[in-house]
Design an enzyme around this catalytic site. Structure first.
Site, PDB file in Angstrom:
ATOM      1  N   ASP A 158      38.700 -55.411   2.592  1.00 57.84           N
ATOM      2  CA  ASP A 158      39.062 -55.557   1.171  1.00 57.84           C
ATOM      3  C   ASP A 158      39.987 -54.421   0.760  1.00 57.84           C
ATOM      4  OD1 ASP A 158      36.846 -53.751   1.399  1.00 57.84           O
ATOM      5  OD2 ASP A 158      36.576 -53.858  -0.778  1.00 57.84           O
ATOM      6  N   GLU A 161      33.933 -52.776   0.313  1.00 54.42           N
ATOM      7  CA  GLU A 161      33.877 -51.315   0.355  1.00 54.42           C
ATOM      8  C   GLU A 161      34.442 -50.704  -0.918  1.00 54.42           C
ATOM      9  OE1 GLU A 161      34.965 -47.110   1.349  1.00 54.42           O
ATOM     10  OE2 GLU A 161      36.248 -48.711   0.600  1.00 54.42           O
TER      11      GLU A 161
HETATM   12  N1  BES Z   1      39.286 -44.709   2.410  1.00 53.79           N
HETATM   13  C1  BES Z   1      38.507 -44.435   1.266  1.00 53.79           C
HETATM   14  C2  BES Z   1      37.662 -43.205   1.466  1.00 53.79           C
HETATM   15  C3  BES Z   1      38.478 -41.972   1.375  1.00 53.79           C
HETATM   16  C4  BES Z   1      39.053 -41.617   0.158  1.00 53.79           C
HETATM   17  C5  BES Z   1      38.683 -41.173   2.456  1.00 53.79           C
HETATM   18  C6  BES Z   1      39.805 -40.485   0.051  1.00 53.79           C
HETATM   19  C7  BES Z   1      39.451 -40.045   2.356  1.00 53.79           C
HETATM   20  C8  BES Z   1      40.013 -39.696   1.157  1.00 53.79           C
HETATM   21  C9  BES Z   1      37.644 -45.599   0.846  1.00 53.79           C
HETATM   22  O1  BES Z   1      38.246 -46.845   1.078  1.00 53.79           O
HETATM   23  C10 BES Z   1      37.473 -45.492  -0.640  1.00 53.79           C
HETATM   24  O2  BES Z   1      38.374 -45.765  -1.361  1.00 53.79           O
HETATM   25  N2  BES Z   1      36.300 -45.066  -1.106  1.00 53.79           N
HETATM   26  C11 BES Z   1      35.983 -44.937  -2.497  1.00 53.79           C
HETATM   27  C12 BES Z   1      34.518 -45.041  -2.666  1.00 53.79           C
HETATM   28  C13 BES Z   1      33.965 -46.288  -3.196  1.00 53.79           C
HETATM   29  C14 BES Z   1      32.513 -46.162  -3.502  1.00 53.79           C
HETATM   30  C15 BES Z   1      34.699 -47.054  -4.192  1.00 53.79           C
HETATM   31  C16 BES Z   1      36.339 -43.570  -3.011  1.00 53.79           C
HETATM   32  O3  BES Z   1      36.287 -42.585  -2.276  1.00 53.79           O
HETATM   33  O4  BES Z   1      36.643 -43.483  -4.199  1.00 53.79           O
HETATM   34 MN    MN Z   2      39.833 -47.177  -0.410  1.00 54.93          MN
END
Ligand code: BES
Ligand code: MN
Length: 869
Positions: free
Chosen positions: A495, A561
């Site tokens: 997603d 996710e």
């Molecule tokens: N790829 C990200 C996680 C991430 C973010 C890794 C920034 C390294 C740096 C993941 O897809 C993401 O966006 N995670 C969200 C969390 C979620 C609960 C919506 C985030 O970190 O805001």
């Molecule tokens: Mn992300």
């Protein structure tokens, strides 16, 4: 909460909404729409080549040639630029000439590159090391050297120039030739412009820079190796041909030189096998239009003329077969490959023709003039390359459609690329239920892809209304004795965050159409997280094909996710038996610290996402009619409450917000020092001291933070309304050793208690939308050790020094990381595939092609080596 969601602006446009024609940042159509039609009198379907990639320079591209691995381009400002044909990375940029590089020619074996230019010089280069071997010049003022070719058999370079001469240099005899005196070099001779006497008899000063190589590399053309007035016009283009036996011209066969001139004729020259001298044996009169470009296929010679005409000669019979007005402007380039002929004109349009010279397709390949082209075959595909005065080189896949559809011929990386292109085309936006069907189709595509590469795959239904999880398993072959029956679980997500598709908005390209530019792939989700998922899928798939996979590799690719992995925990628990035992967990969903040093990620922060709503029991009202000092407005209450979260200088006031934070260990301290040293003088960091960098990174990676994402109101949201309700989205990033439940409680009770002191009749509502535990891996474990070795091997290729990855943590969150570790009792490790500039969640999200291919290579090694540990 559901009622309030309706007033959050929705910026993702619906699938199927017609889009305006899309221009890239260079002002041209990103991917010309495929047109089907009939043209050229034959019942031939138009097949518009697909744009594989576009690279941009800062000046016109005047010449091109291509080898198995490299694209060479000559620029207006005298550079030769070299790109990898695989990754489109710039491999080399040489300041090769003092004038425009007008022609490039690669020797038959691809080892030597010849360049001719507006500075009257012909340079000879090692085509692989780019070392300058020789610099050839004539003692005559030849003007621009428009064309150069090289006969490997005679070891002789032939070139044609503006002064109508053809000249040659036999490299066999270079060492027996007298050493040239420097004064005869064009850089030292009087210059037509700079050295002419101006008004008052003064001379203009010459440009200071001279590129004159040491005299050991200078080669001066012998006076007897010059044919003056080879044409009654500029000598624009040349070809070397070998006529089939039996079709000798005037008793002369073997290798011959063809030259096309501004006088409108093509001349055939016999080459003396001993002296390399040329002898005029035939003149083909093409009319008045100058011959600007030539290409040959078998005995058919295709000439591009001024004014848009193309004429075709059969060299077997020396007859003019056809002459057609095809383009509306000068036909500046012609290329041939296999059964296809390509012409490119000053109008920016390219045309593709078949052997019978029936028109196949016509498309705009440049926004200005097409000045150069080249063609090659690569992994069974027909690659056509164009360069123009829009400063771009465009790389096209001009294969016939039926060829494109058969995947068999494509290289593994080509297949990875086309699968990624397909996966990106599904608008798998999880935050908006109207994309549920796109998500299901995306998941189904992934499932089929897993199956195609030898895995078993199913969709695990998630809870009601949630996108399915793709579960796949590649089974190890053989006895598994080496891998001890171990299993690696790869977790990722298909997603994506929504992306605005309106042409006015920030994206330079269409977000759901994978677009290659300057070595990068642009598209929503390409880095977060579709590209890395496919790198892992193809790694496992290729190992199966190569019978190199001993262990089992299980994949869980979810579709929620970005909305907090809702439904994931339940779905995994329900399918525990199907998923089976897991020994290691691998993730690939983060980024490097900058753009050039590979990293490994051993920590992620947790997150708590909450919505805070203040509502009144009244409807939306007109502020002129109802605004009064007695009326407590929900928005004012909300703003006052949000103000309680921090002090005016931004310090978070929630009691216990920063407690507890795990103390720093000496080993950790060391890692921060290593990182700081590695980046302290890099462009993005040079404004900070080492201590500041350390502080900056620690505050993002190992301390909590609070963000207010947005504040929105009910009603039409114009400046005359008292909104019935106001809502704020906030989030807290949490770190080890904070407990989710404790921090959630502290947040909610603090907000409630502050609000109660307001004594407002408006209602406060707090919902926790989603949450994630922090994750801290063990950088010393086997998974990280294996990853480190793989990163060093893969990223050190071609480097003298071994590239060591930096061990970093991240400020972002992945809800499932810690959950999977606990659920399967297995440690997780994280390979960041993307660079710091990938723009995840933002406009112009991208992933560098090299990172995609190298990530696949790293996964291959880890999938093969880790289970042996
Ligand atoms: N790829 C990200 C996680 C991430 C973010 C890794 C920034 C390294 C740096 C993941 O897809 C993401 O966006 N995670 C969200 C969390 C979620 C609960 C919506 C985030 O970190 O805001
Ligand atoms: Mn992300």
């Amino acid at each position: 909460m559901s009622g309030l969601q309706a007033f959050s602006p929705n910026n993702g446009s619906r699938a199927g909404t017609p889009l305006p024609r899309f221009l890239d940042s260079y002002g041209f159509p990103i991917n010309p729409p495929a047109r089907k039609g009939k043209e050229g009198g034959g019942a031939i379907e138009e097949e518009i080549p697909t744009l594989l990639h576009r690279v941009k320079h800062n000046g016109s591209i005047l010449s091109l040639c291509v080898s198995d691995t490299l694209i060479y381009a000559g620029s207006q400002s005298g550079e030769i630029l070299v790109w990898s044909i695989e990754t489109f990375q710039l491999v080399k940029s040489i300041q090769a000439h003092q004038g425009s590089v007008l022609c490039l020619y690669l020797s038959d074996d691809g080892s030597v590159l010849f360049s001719s230019a507006g500075d009257a010089i012909i340079n000879v280069w090692n085509a692989k090391t780019f070392e300058n071997l020789y610099s050839i010049y004539s003692t005559f003022d030849v003007g621009d050297v428009f064309c150069v070719v090289y006969s490997s058999a005679l070891q002789t370079a032939y070139f044609g120039a503006q002064n109508t001469s053809i000249q040659w240099y036999d490299l066999k005899v270079k060492d027996s030739r007298p050493r040239p005196t420097l004064t005869s070099h064009p850089s030292y001779r009087n210059h037509r412009f700079f050295d002419s006497k101006g008004p008052g008899g003064r001379t203009t000063p010459r440009p200071a820079s001279k590129i004159v190589p040491p005299s050991s590399r200078l080669l001066e053309v012998a006076p007897e190796n010059i044919v003056q007035y080879a044409h009654y016009g500029y000598v624009y283009c040349m070809l070397l041909i070998t006529l089939p036996s039996g079709s000798e011209v005037g008793g002369v066969g073997g290798e011959m030189l063809l030259s096309g001139g501004g006088d409108g004729v093509v001349k055939l020259w016999a080459l003396d096998p001993v002296t390399s001298a040329i002898k005029d044996v035939k003149t083909l009169g093409a009319g008045d239009s100058g011959v600007l470009s030539m290409a040959i296929n078998d005995t058919m010679l295709y000439c591009g003329l001024t004014d848009g005409e193309i004429c075709i000669w059969d060299l077997d019979t020396m007859q003019l077969i056809r002459s057609l007005k095809t383009h509306c402007e000068d036909v500046l380039t012609m290329s041939v490959m296999g059964n296809c002929i390509f012409s490119g004109s000053a109008s920016g349009y390219s045309r593709k023709w078949n052997q019978r010279f029936e028109h196949m397709s016509r498309w705009q390949s440049h926004s200005g003039l097409i000045l150069a082209s080249a063609a090659t075959k690569r992994h069974g595909r027909l690659i056509y390359i164009t360069g123009g005065n829009d400063d771009c080189v465009a790389i096209w896949d001009a294969s016939a459609l039926e060829q494109l559809e058969s995947q068999i011929l494509k290289s593994q990386n080509d297949q990875l690329l086309s699968s990624l292109s397909k996966l990106v085309s599904f608008r798998t936006v999880s935050s908006d239920p109207s994309y549920a069907e796109d998500c299901r189709r995306g998941a189904t595509y992934l499932k089929q892809l897993f199956k195609r590469y030898g895995a078993t795959a199913t969709l695990l239904p998630s809870e009601e209304g949630r996108n399915p999880i793709v579960h796949a398993r590649f089974g190890g072959c053989g006895t598994k004795s080496r891998s001890k029956g171990k299993t690696i679980l790869f977790y990722g997500h298909y997603d994506v965050i929504s992306a605005s598709e309106s042409a006015k908005a920030g994206w330079q390209t269409r977000p759901f159409e994978l677009t290659g530019m300057n070595g990068y792939l642009y598209g929503r989700g390409v880095s977060d997280n579709k590209g890395p998922c496919l790198a892992a899928l193809f790694a496992a798939g290729e190992l199966v094909q190569e019978q190199e996979l001993d262990a089992d590799i299980t994949f869980l690719i979810e579709g929620e996710e970005e909305t907090g992995s809702r439904g994931f925990v339940d779905a995994v628990r329900r399918n525990k038996e199907l998923i089976g035992d897991v020994d290691w967990i691998l993730l690939a969903n983060s980024y490097w610290l900058n753009d050039d040093v590979p990293c490994l990620t051993y920590g992620l922060r947790g997150v708590i996402h909450a919505t805070v709503v203040v509502e009144s029991d009244k409807p939306d009202l007109h502020s002129g009619v109802e605004g009064s000092r007695l009326n407590r407005e929900p928005t004012i209450d909300l703003v006052n409450l949000l103000a309680k979260l921090t002090s005016p200088d931004g310090k978070v006031l929630i009691p216990g917000f920063s407690e507890p934070v795990r103390p720093i260990t000496p080993a950790e301290e060391e890692m921060y020092t290593a990182i700081t040293n590695a980046i302290v003088n890099k462009p993005d960091w040079s404004h900070l001291t080492a201590a500041q960098i350390k502080d900056h990174l620690m505050s993002k990676w190992r301390f909590p933070s609070l963000t207010i994402h947005k504040v929105s109101v009910s009603g039409p949201s114009n400046a005359t309304i008292i909104p019935r309700a106001a809502s704020a989205s906030i989030s807290l990033r949490i770190v080890p050793d904070q407990e989710l439940s404790v921090i959630k409680d502290r947040l909610v009770s603090y907000l409630r208690s502050e609000y109660s002191s307001f004594n407002s009749h408006n209602k406060l509502n707090i919902t926790i939308d989603h949450e994630a535990e922090p994750w801290l891996g063990d950088p010393e474990n086997d998974a990280f050790r294996t990853l480190e070795e793989a990163v060093m091997d893969v990223w050190s290729e071609g480097n003298e020094e071994r590239v060591r990855p930096l061990y970093i943590r991240e400020g972002g969150s992945i809800p499932t990381a810690r959950f999977l570790e606990k659920e399967f009792g297995a440690p997780a490790a994280h390979l960041p595939c993307g660079q710091a500039s990938d723009q995840a969640h933002l406009d112009d999200e991208r992933l560098r092609l090299v990172n995609l291919y190298k990530s696949k290579a790293i996964f291959k090694r880890v999938f093969r080596e880790l289970p042996k540990k």
